[in-house]
Design a protein around this motif. Structure first.
Motif, PDB file in Angstrom:
ATOM      1  N   TYR A   1       0.834  -1.209   0.000  1.00  0.00           N
ATOM      2  CA  TYR A   1       0.000   0.000   0.000  1.00  0.00           C
ATOM      3  C   TYR A   1       0.871   1.263   0.000  1.00  0.00           C
ATOM      4  O   TYR A   1       0.623   2.195  -0.762  1.00  0.00           O
ATOM      5  CB  TYR A   1      -0.950  -0.001   1.203  1.00  0.00           C
TER       6      TYR A   1
ATOM      7  N   LYS B   1       1.028   4.303  -2.747  1.00  0.00           N
ATOM      8  CA  LYS B   1       0.524   5.625  -2.403  1.00  0.00           C
ATOM      9  C   LYS B   1       1.595   6.661  -2.030  1.00  0.00           C
ATOM     10  O   LYS B   1       1.266   7.829  -1.895  1.00  0.00           O
ATOM     11  CB  LYS B   1      -0.474   5.516  -1.238  1.00  0.00           C
TER      12      LYS B   1
ATOM     13  N   GLU C   1      -3.039   0.782  -9.683  1.00  0.00           N
ATOM     14  CA  GLU C   1      -4.230   0.716  -8.832  1.00  0.00           C
ATOM     15  C   GLU C   1      -5.432   0.334  -9.686  1.00  0.00           C
ATOM     16  O   GLU C   1      -5.953   1.158 -10.432  1.00  0.00           O
ATOM     17  CB  GLU C   1      -4.473   2.063  -8.145  1.00  0.00           C
TER      18      GLU C   1
ATOM     19  N   ASN D   1      -9.622   2.335  -6.754  1.00  0.00           N
ATOM     20  CA  ASN D   1      -9.207   3.451  -5.895  1.00  0.00           C
ATOM     21  C   ASN D   1     -10.480   4.092  -5.347  1.00  0.00           C
ATOM     22  O   ASN D   1     -10.825   5.221  -5.685  1.00  0.00           O
ATOM     23  CB  ASN D   1      -8.366   4.452  -6.678  1.00  0.00           C
ATOM     24  N   TRP D   2     -11.171   3.333  -4.511  1.00  0.00           N
ATOM     25  CA  TRP D   2     -12.436   3.786  -3.956  1.00  0.00           C
ATOM     26  C   TRP D   2     -12.191   4.889  -2.935  1.00  0.00           C
ATOM     27  O   TRP D   2     -11.318   4.770  -2.077  1.00  0.00           O
ATOM     28  CB  TRP D   2     -13.192   2.634  -3.306  1.00  0.00           C
ATOM     29  N   LEU D   3     -12.944   5.943  -3.014  1.00  0.00           N
ATOM     30  CA  LEU D   3     -12.867   7.089  -2.098  1.00  0.00           C
ATOM     31  C   LEU D   3     -11.479   7.729  -2.076  1.00  0.00           C
ATOM     32  O   LEU D   3     -11.124   8.451  -1.148  1.00  0.00           O
ATOM     33  CB  LEU D   3     -13.280   6.695  -0.672  1.00  0.00           C
ATOM     34  N   GLY D   4     -10.667   7.443  -3.080  1.00  0.00           N
ATOM     35  CA  GLY D   4      -9.352   8.057  -3.189  1.00  0.00           C
ATOM     36  C   GLY D   4      -8.258   7.396  -2.376  1.00  0.00           C
ATOM     37  O   GLY D   4      -7.106   7.809  -2.444  1.00  0.00           O
ATOM     38  N   PHE D   5      -8.582   6.361  -1.589  1.00  0.00           N
ATOM     39  CA  PHE D   5      -7.540   5.721  -0.790  1.00  0.00           C
ATOM     40  C   PHE D   5      -7.707   4.203  -0.629  1.00  0.00           C
ATOM     41  O   PHE D   5      -6.782   3.517  -0.204  1.00  0.00           O
ATOM     42  CB  PHE D   5      -7.446   6.361   0.605  1.00  0.00           C
TER      43      PHE D   5
ATOM     44  N   THR E   1      -7.537   0.747  -1.906  1.00  0.00           N
ATOM     45  CA  THR E   1      -7.019  -0.059  -3.000  1.00  0.00           C
ATOM     46  C   THR E   1      -7.017  -1.525  -2.567  1.00  0.00           C
ATOM     47  O   THR E   1      -7.280  -1.840  -1.405  1.00  0.00           O
ATOM     48  CB  THR E   1      -5.591   0.380  -3.372  1.00  0.00           C
TER      49      THR E   1
END
Length: 135
Positions: free
Chosen positions: A79, A83, A102, A105-109, A111
């Protein structure tokens, strides 16, 4: 008597295994090298915890913890590799699919490695809490 916590850990492991199979077999996401390492650690957990539940093995936590703790480290490394730039010099996944890619990439974070980390961490917490209850 079967410990309820073992059942919770088994459900978490099964969801993780089925989720990884969904991502690769149905969604068509090709696993990278670090994803394979996480699978190598998670898939046996579903079997080991299931057998431990069936046999009502009070030492199940001791069999599970090495897999789950190593899985926490591998998935957190993966992770952070995705990121941040912290591990870019070390270099991973020189062959095949890039580990920094990725697929989700749900909600921007959120994975796939974060989902894996969550499963490994929850299993680790359940197993440690079971050990503390034994004392």
């Amino acid at each position: 008597m079967v410990n309820k916590n073992f059942g919770i850990a088994w459900i978490i492991a099964l969801i993780a295994v089925l989720g990884s199979l969904y991502f690769s077999e149905i969604a068509g996401f090709v696993p990278c090298q670090l994803c394979w390492y996480q699978r190598i650690l998670m898939y046996p957990l579903a079997v080991i915890i299931g057998i431990g539940l069936y046999l009502d093995d009070p030492k199940l936590s001791w069999y599970v913890l090495p897999f789950s703790v190593i899985g926490v480290f591998v998935s957190s490394y993966h992770y952070l590799y995705q990121k941040t730039d912290w591990f870019s010099e070390i270099g991973s996944c020189t062959k095949g699919v890039s580990c920094s890619g990725e697929y989700i990439n749900w909600l921007g974070f959120i994975t796939i490695p974060l989902l894996s980390f969550t499963a490994f961490m929850l299993i680790t917490i359940v197993m440690i809490s079971t050990l503390k209850k034994e004392k």
